[in-house]
Design an enzyme around this catalytic site. Structure first.
Site, PDB file in Angstrom:
ATOM      1  N   CYS A  60       1.051  -1.026   0.023  1.00 52.75           N
ATOM      2  CA  CYS A  60       0.043  -0.008   0.022  1.00 52.75           C
ATOM      3  C   CYS A  60       0.960   1.293   0.093  1.00 52.75           C
ATOM      4  O   CYS A  60       0.442   2.073  -0.756  1.00 52.75           O
ATOM      5  CB  CYS A  60      -0.806   0.061   1.463  1.00 52.75           C
ATOM      6  SG  CYS A  60      -1.916   1.597   1.410  1.00 52.75           S
ATOM      7  N   CYS A  85      -4.722  -2.806   7.255  1.00 57.68           N
ATOM      8  CA  CYS A  85      -5.505  -1.441   7.050  1.00 57.68           C
ATOM      9  C   CYS A  85      -7.056  -1.681   6.716  1.00 57.68           C
ATOM     10  O   CYS A  85      -7.805  -1.132   7.278  1.00 57.68           O
ATOM     11  CB  CYS A  85      -4.831  -0.496   6.021  1.00 57.68           C
ATOM     12  SG  CYS A  85      -4.417  -1.271   4.283  1.00 57.68           S
TER      13      CYS A  85
END
Length: 367
Positions: free
Chosen positions: A102, A199
């Site tokens: 990410c 996340c």
């Protein structure tokens, strides 16, 4: 130095770290704007995702600090660049780290380019615990002052050329100091808990989440002697070195020594276990790494010795790195290491400087 003409777009997560980072930038006379990234469509994931609450917190902080907040949806890019890889690696029996990917693909590529090109910013900033130093015209990534919170492990995919446009305002502070500052300036997020887990999943159980996307094929759990002692719920539910959640209570062996996952046999769909965290079958003398990134390529001359981490918050281990080809390197540890996990990342350091890293392709077992 007056910086009022320098524009910074800071990634606002709704947490205390990005909030205090934004406050610091304002105090340093930057022209500050916030940006909240929506990286996951939570409509069907209310059990897992806290994005709505995080956005509300980010809006409240930006209002208090009098900075504009941009809201951008990168969920399509996240799915294609991060989540599909996450699923594919799990299907291969590996244990990927989507937060690292990410950072590489979303925060420091798509967000970075959006801020610099679309919003015409001079810099981007995040609330990461890491530092950037310039020496002899080059930029280096360093560990944070707070080594317990240091996040350089997650940032090894950056390039030196990117660092000149990146700011980590709280990298020189302890986490306790950040919370004290947040209280003093009246931020309601001062006591907000740190985010935990992956996340887009949050603190919930990852196996329940993965079952929505990967068909679980149950199989045998066997000891190194070949004895079947139970059934696993799908190899993707387990990782090397795991001891909890095996569901094998009461099997024969030394009851005072816990059992650990030492291997996942994809071909036979079997989970192999052994007793003891220092079991020789769990130990590795080194590993092969792929998808290598060196933050400053010109500083790397093979072979060389350095320190490394094979997981977040691990104590640095000493190793020697050898060149195999442009895509692979061999890492040999000074002493055998437990639970080297394919799919995770190994990150290299020279003292406090993060040199780069790669993804663990395979381990070199002691036995």
């Amino acid at each position: 130095m007056i910086k009022k003409n320098k524009k910074v777009i800071i990634a606002m997560s709704g947490g205390v770290d990005s909030s205090v980072s934004a406050w610091f930038l304002k105090n340093e006379n930057y022209q500050v704007e916030g940006l909240f990234m929506k990286n996951w469509e939570e409509d069907d994931e209310k059990e897992y995702c806290n994005a709505a609450k995080d956005l509300s917190d980010a809006e409240e902080v930006c209002k208090k600090l009098n900075i504009h907040l941009h809201k951008v949806n990168f969920s399509k890019e996240y799915w294609e660049k991060v989540f599909e890889n996450f699923l594919n690696e799990h299907k291969k029996g590996k244990t990927p780290n989507p937060d690292i990917l990410c950072n590489k693909e979303i925060k420091f590529k798509i967000f970075f380019n959006y801020a610099i090109q679309e919003l015409q910013s001079d810099y981007i900033a995040t609330g990461h615990y890491a530092q950037i130093k310039k020496k002899n015209g080059k930029y280096f990534l360093l560990k944070a002052v707070d080594l317990n919170k240091d996040q350089s492990y997650f940032l090894y995919t950056l390039k030196g050329i990117q660092l000149k446009n990146i700011l980590f305002p709280i990298g020189g502070l302890k986490k306790s100091q950040v919370r004290i500052i947040a209280k003093k300036i009246g931020l309601k997020v001062a006591e907000k808990k740190d985010s935990t887990g992956i996340c887009f999943i949050g603190p919930k159980k990852i196996n329940n989440f993965l079952n929505r996307y990967i068909k679980a094929e149950k199989g045998d759990i066997i000891t190194t002697e070949g004895t079947i002692v139970g059934k696993h719920n799908g190899l993707f539910c387990y990782t090397l070195g795991q001891r909890k959640g095996l569901g094998i209570g009461g099997i024969k062996g030394n009851y005072n020594i816990p059992w650990y996952v030492i291997e996942k046999n994809i071909i036979n769909n079997t989970l192999i276990i052994a007793q003891g965290s220092c079991n020789k079958r769990l130990m590795s003398i080194g590993l092969i790494a792929e998808k290598i990134n060196w933050i400053n390529d010109d500083k790397i001359i093979f072979p060389f010795s350095c320190q490394a981490k094979i997981r977040y918050r691990q104590i640095d281990i000493f190793c020697n790195i050898k060149y195999i080809n442009d895509f692979l390197i061999k890492v040999l540890f000074d002493s055998p290491v437990s639970s080297v996990t394919p799919g995770q990342s190994i990150v290299f350091y020279s003292s406090k400087i993060c040199l780069g890293g790669g993804v663990i392709q395979s381990r070199l077992p002691l036995l």
